[in-house]
Design a protein around this motif. Sequence first.
Motif, PDB file in Angstrom:
ATOM      1  N   VAL A 278       0.813  -1.212   0.000  1.00 19.80           N
ATOM      2  CA  VAL A 278       0.000   0.000   0.000  1.00 19.80           C
ATOM      3  C   VAL A 278       0.851   1.269   0.000  1.00 19.80           C
ATOM      4  N   HIS A 279       2.105   1.163   0.397  1.00 19.51           N
ATOM      5  CA  HIS A 279       2.957   2.359   0.441  1.00 19.51           C
ATOM      6  C   HIS A 279       3.213   2.940  -0.945  1.00 19.51           C
ATOM      7  N   MET A 280       2.891   2.210  -2.001  1.00 17.33           N
ATOM      8  CA  MET A 280       3.124   2.692  -3.350  1.00 17.33           C
ATOM      9  C   MET A 280       2.010   3.603  -3.856  1.00 17.33           C
ATOM     10  N   LEU A 281       0.938   3.762  -3.100  1.00 20.31           N
ATOM     11  CA  LEU A 281      -0.112   4.703  -3.484  1.00 20.31           C
ATOM     12  C   LEU A 281       0.415   6.135  -3.433  1.00 20.31           C
ATOM     13  N   SER A 282      -0.133   6.982  -4.275  1.00 21.28           N
ATOM     14  CA  SER A 282       0.263   8.390  -4.279  1.00 21.28           C
ATOM     15  C   SER A 282      -0.415   9.120  -3.122  1.00 21.28           C
ATOM     16  N   VAL A 283       0.034  10.324  -2.856  1.00 20.67           N
ATOM     17  CA  VAL A 283      -0.559  11.127  -1.788  1.00 20.67           C
ATOM     18  C   VAL A 283      -2.033  11.383  -2.069  1.00 20.67           C
ATOM     19  N   SER A 284      -2.361  11.652  -3.321  1.00 14.66           N
ATOM     20  CA  SER A 284      -3.763  11.894  -3.682  1.00 14.66           C
ATOM     21  C   SER A 284      -4.610  10.637  -3.473  1.00 14.66           C
ATOM     22  N   SER A 285      -4.030   9.481  -3.764  1.00 18.64           N
ATOM     23  CA  SER A 285      -4.761   8.239  -3.546  1.00 18.64           C
ATOM     24  C   SER A 285      -5.016   7.999  -2.065  1.00 18.64           C
ATOM     25  N   PHE A 286      -4.014   8.304  -1.235  1.00 23.60           N
ATOM     26  CA  PHE A 286      -4.222   8.174   0.211  1.00 23.60           C
ATOM     27  C   PHE A 286      -5.311   9.126   0.690  1.00 23.60           C
ATOM     28  N   ASN A 287      -5.335  10.339   0.142  1.00 21.49           N
ATOM     29  CA  ASN A 287      -6.376  11.292   0.536  1.00 21.49           C
ATOM     30  C   ASN A 287      -7.769  10.793   0.152  1.00 21.49           C
ATOM     31  N   ALA A 288      -7.841  10.082  -0.972  1.00 21.29           N
ATOM     32  CA  ALA A 288      -9.135   9.530  -1.379  1.00 21.29           C
ATOM     33  C   ALA A 288      -9.595   8.429  -0.429  1.00 21.29           C
ATOM     34  N   LEU A 289      -8.637   7.767   0.240  1.00 22.56           N
ATOM     35  CA  LEU A 289      -8.979   6.702   1.180  1.00 22.56           C
ATOM     36  C   LEU A 289      -9.379   7.226   2.560  1.00 22.56           C
ATOM     37  N   LEU A 290      -8.928   8.432   2.892  1.00 17.58           N
ATOM     38  CA  LEU A 290      -9.050   8.900   4.267  1.00 17.58           C
ATOM     39  C   LEU A 290     -10.493   8.906   4.761  1.00 17.58           C
ATOM     40  N   LYS A 291     -11.395   9.440   3.951  1.00 14.00           N
ATOM     41  CA  LYS A 291     -12.787   9.553   4.397  1.00 14.00           C
ATOM     42  C   LYS A 291     -13.392   8.182   4.676  1.00 14.00           C
ATOM     43  N   ASN A 292     -13.074   7.218   3.833  1.00 15.00           N
ATOM     44  CA  ASN A 292     -13.599   5.869   4.035  1.00 15.00           C
ATOM     45  C   ASN A 292     -12.948   5.178   5.231  1.00 15.00           C
ATOM     46  N   LEU A 293     -11.697   5.535   5.533  1.00 13.59           N
ATOM     47  CA  LEU A 293     -11.027   4.940   6.679  1.00 13.59           C
ATOM     48  C   LEU A 293     -11.548   5.526   7.988  1.00 13.59           C
ATOM     49  N   GLU A 294     -11.904   6.802   7.968  1.00 12.65           N
ATOM     50  CA  GLU A 294     -12.373   7.429   9.202  1.00 12.65           C
ATOM     51  C   GLU A 294     -13.840   7.099   9.481  1.00 12.65           C
ATOM     52  N   GLU A 295     -14.668   7.099   8.463  1.00 12.41           N
ATOM     53  CA  GLU A 295     -16.091   6.785   8.631  1.00 12.41           C
ATOM     54  C   GLU A 295     -16.485   5.715   7.607  1.00 12.41           C
ATOM     55  N   PRO A 296     -16.045   4.482   7.821  1.00  6.17           N
ATOM     56  CA  PRO A 296     -16.301   3.432   6.822  1.00  6.17           C
ATOM     57  C   PRO A 296     -17.772   2.996   6.839  1.00  6.17           C
ATOM     58  N   PRO A 297     -18.237   2.518   5.698  1.00  2.50           N
ATOM     59  CA  PRO A 297     -19.592   1.951   5.682  1.00  2.50           C
ATOM     60  C   PRO A 297     -19.649   0.705   6.565  1.00  2.50           C
ATOM     61  N   GLU A 298     -20.871   0.288   6.857  1.00  4.99           N
ATOM     62  CA  GLU A 298     -21.052  -0.868   7.734  1.00  4.99           C
ATOM     63  C   GLU A 298     -20.539  -2.143   7.055  1.00  4.99           C
ATOM     64  N   ARG A 299     -19.856  -2.986   7.843  1.00  7.64           N
ATOM     65  CA  ARG A 299     -19.326  -4.284   7.409  1.00  7.64           C
ATOM     66  C   ARG A 299     -18.372  -4.138   6.209  1.00  7.64           C
ATOM     67  N   VAL A 300     -17.502  -3.150   6.290  1.00  7.69           N
ATOM     68  CA  VAL A 300     -16.412  -2.983   5.326  1.00  7.69           C
ATOM     69  C   VAL A 300     -15.098  -2.990   6.110  1.00  7.69           C
ATOM     70  N   VAL A 301     -14.166  -3.814   5.686  1.00  2.72           N
ATOM     71  CA  VAL A 301     -12.872  -3.940   6.361  1.00  2.72           C
ATOM     72  C   VAL A 301     -11.761  -3.702   5.343  1.00  2.72           C
ATOM     73  N   PHE A 302     -10.831  -2.811   5.699  1.00  6.05           N
ATOM     74  CA  PHE A 302      -9.655  -2.551   4.869  1.00  6.05           C
ATOM     75  C   PHE A 302      -8.455  -3.245   5.520  1.00  6.05           C
ATOM     76  N   ILE A 303      -7.720  -4.027   4.731  1.00  2.00           N
ATOM     77  CA  ILE A 303      -6.499  -4.692   5.217  1.00  2.00           C
ATOM     78  C   ILE A 303      -5.361  -4.278   4.294  1.00  2.00           C
TER      79      ILE A 303
END
Length: 635
Positions: free
Chosen positions: A138-163
């Motif tokens: 996952v470290h190969m993602l760009s900064v913009s890609s990480f920013n796109a993930l942030l909202k989902n990581l902080e308030e994820p939908p129900e029964r969604v797990v990121f590994i």
Amino acid sequence: MSPNTPQQASSDYVVIARRYRPQTFSEVVGQKSVVTQLQNEIRDHRIGHGYLLCGPRGTGKTSTARIFAKALNCEKGPTTDPCGVCSQCQEIAAGSHLDVIEVDAAFYTKVEETRGLLEGVHRGAFKGRYKIYIIDEVHMLSVSSFNALLKNLEEPPERVVFIFCTTNPEKIPETVISRLRRLNCDRIKMSDITTTLKRIMEKEGVSCAEGEETAILNAIALASEGGLRDAEVYLDQVISVSSGEVTLETVRSILGVVESDIFTRLLKHMAERETKEALLLIADMVDRGRDLSSFVKMFVSFLRDVMLIKAGAPPDLLRVADAGTAEFKEVVEALSMPMVLNTVQQFVDLEEKMKGAAPPRFLLEFALIKLTSIDPRLVLDPGFGPGPGGGGGVAAGGRPGAGAAGPAPRRAPAPPSAGPRAMARPAAPSRGTAQPAAVLREAAPELEEPPQARIETIHTTDAERWDALLEYLQENAMILCGTLRRGRLVEASPERFLVELPATERSTLSLLEKPDSQARLREAIRQAWGRPMSPKFTISEQAAPAPAPPRRTQVEAEDDFPDESPQSFEEASFPRRPQTAAHGPRPEPVMTHGDVKSLKEAMEIYPEFREACEMVERCLGVKPSSFNGRKIETI
């Protein structure tokens, strides 16, 4: 076909690393803490929405993520022991499950691609209990890609797990890490790797040469550097080139690994400062096709074990070295901690330098010559020698790295009665690169301020140490220095320290044998040689040189020098008596011994002569009693 069944001969061959990939938590090797944490979270119904699995390559990060996904979506789950036979488990194992999305971050470096990946994150799971996103490296993602993930990581939908899995967690933004539960996968122990390889060989029906099975398994595990997947790939390669029977020489030639006893032999040569033997050992490895870069990497692991043993660590922490062998114990006991620190630092730097353009053999030979040439009591700082970040010096007081930590603290000045001053010679300046320097370790007295770093020139021969001894005496005992300068060093060994003096110095033996003189000489020897030795003196059997001819008087020497030049050597060395005028007549001719009837009369007439006699009596302990027939001159 079961993953634990030997692969049949076919065009669809599946490599060992894939066939024997862990399918349950119980099959994960060497990651007990990670497995225990995940099982506890499942058992306690405390499943998080984001996980970060960190660790070196081949330690089971992605396999653990898949097993965790099966444990969450198994028809019997969530369970700590997924069945592996239901449709959910089989589809996840095959990579075809609709709700388990596994991707490589290298293909999602653009923010548009990441957004496309997350389009269905708010939709419910199609078939499974959880929708799981496994993102490898996952470290190969760009900064913009990480920013796109942030909202989902902080308030994820129900029964969604990121590994997330990564080998470089330091490249992941802290804002992302703070939203994840981090689990660290450590390097796998050699014992666990060899046990796993042995089980695989038995299932594959592979045999080893008689008496070589343990050595073969250890060689493969050593080359894998703690990665089980790498070890399985090496085993697959070794089996392919072997004709039904795996031999130790085949393993060493393919993997470029060296015999484990070579590490101990090389360390012994360095400890005993046997430069020639160490270089011949390297030449032999090159002739047999051993890879020097791999050797240095393995030797660093071996040195790590030696350092831990010297520091008093238990043998359970060792990874490479066998602390049970008598030869290993003997070598480690003979090493000093500064020598171990020197060797570790040099080989850690060498491992990085070998990635450059310089020939690996030259770099290794240079490091060995340097380590076997310096005093083993000296501690080099990190980056010794030229290079980025190199300090080019040594750590003062036997502490590695002190030279690179900044300016040394100032030492409080010692009182005059504290004894001889510690010898300190500045390092010779050079153009462009810093010169190596060294510090002799000594017990520091209790001072109000921290001791100041003392920089010395490294002395490797008796001739250099003799010069250092004379310099020390020049600063602390000038009379003794003048006496020893007229002698020569005969022997400097632990048994005796012998100096031969010319016959003209026979009268100074009593001075040299005085307790105060002996104490100063022993301290000077300890400073220069680094070990205590008692000085002994002998008188040369050669005949004393003939007495010098009488010196010419001032008047006799006037014809040899122009008026504007000094009239004699004595006039060039000592102040002249004032003239009666700027260009007036010169003083009366100097007196000879015939004009003075006694020593007492000469001392009363000539103050300079009296001062010279007093200095001789004070410094040499002998009292002048008569003249020897030479002229008495004054300027």
